[in-house]
Design a protein around this motif. Sequence first.
Motif: not given
Length: 403
Positions: A210, A214, A244, A293-295, A297-298, A300-301
């Motif tokens: 997860d 990109d 995660t 989901k939001a965490n 995304e953070k 990953r960036a």
Amino acid sequence: MSASAVRFADRLDKVETSAIRELFKLLGKPGIISFAGGFPDVALVDVDGIRAATLAALEQEPAGALQYGATEGYTPLREQLSSFMQSKGAPVAADQLIVTTGSQQALDLLGKTLISPGDKVIVEGPTFLATIQCFRLYGAELVSAPVDGDGVDVDHLEQLIVEHRPKFVYLIPTFGNPSGATLTLERRKRVLEIAAKHQTLIVEDDPYGDLWFDAPPPPSLLALSEQVPGSRDCLVHCGSLSKTLSAGLRLGWMIAPPELLAKAVMCKQFSDANSSTFAQATAAQYLKSGRMKANLEKARAVYAERARALCEGLRAELGDAIEFVAPQGGLFVWARLTGARGQVADGNEFSRRAIEQGVAFVPGAPFYCEQPDPATLRLSFATSDVEKIREGVSRLARALHAA
């Protein structure tokens, strides 16, 4: 009892202390920058979300959170994990998985249920160090399948399966530890075809899948097994919330054929009766909240930015003295010293020089079960910010030229 009266089990002769854990003893030097650990960054943990999930668990079902639980796992968490796997294209019912104390326990349960002394087990070369230690503890004879930038060499893997008839094959197909490699879609399908053809059990360990940068990786072997008749019965899938959600919760899960799952549950009863129900109830509430989901995304960036900084720095400051394939996700860069222009080409020697310069990494040789490549090394970008990564790479460059 005197030390001489202690008689240890023979199986302990087959394993030794983790090279990584031993390295940590050297990291107390003030100001050292570490690329050594495989830990996620605790600063990226959703503390507010976990706090809310903990309170919800205590308020809504305190008896379930604070009492012994079923060995298979806390039902609400198994249901949430089932939904999580389905969201990634792998149809899994709650009763087709068990909750484990981290994915590490899943590996231990596989050792207990499947490995008899002398059994052959194929692993990637290189692979997760704790896997080598765990399987050897149960007496496995490990066979190494080579890995390149696209994951395990499937043609070579099939040859090894035909030659050795292993009890099972252990793979980390997505953002491997330590290789960082991701098995291509074509190779994933071939692995499944090989498993079905030779009726060989494949263990898919997926703690990092997860954490893509990109673009999402190819579907898991478990998800793809729907497309390859007969392969689902040859698959074990191990997952983890450590990278995660929170490593401190110590929660993972294992999906396996029913007969294997039943044996694993029996062995888990002997080990710990059940994974922490308090941790499971907290994780169930967190997954139910929708905050994952939001965490992710953070995270990953952040990891993507750090990976780019490390790769760019290595290219700029070490040049042709090092070679690597930039990872598409996960926590690691796997590199190899080239010895160009007579520079250091031994990972252990380079590690010694690096620590003297105030930076640490893990030499690569211990990640091989056989025929180790002494020129390799593993660098983790997970816990250092971009500024520290750049300084750490500068220190690596100084170590490269140090006598």
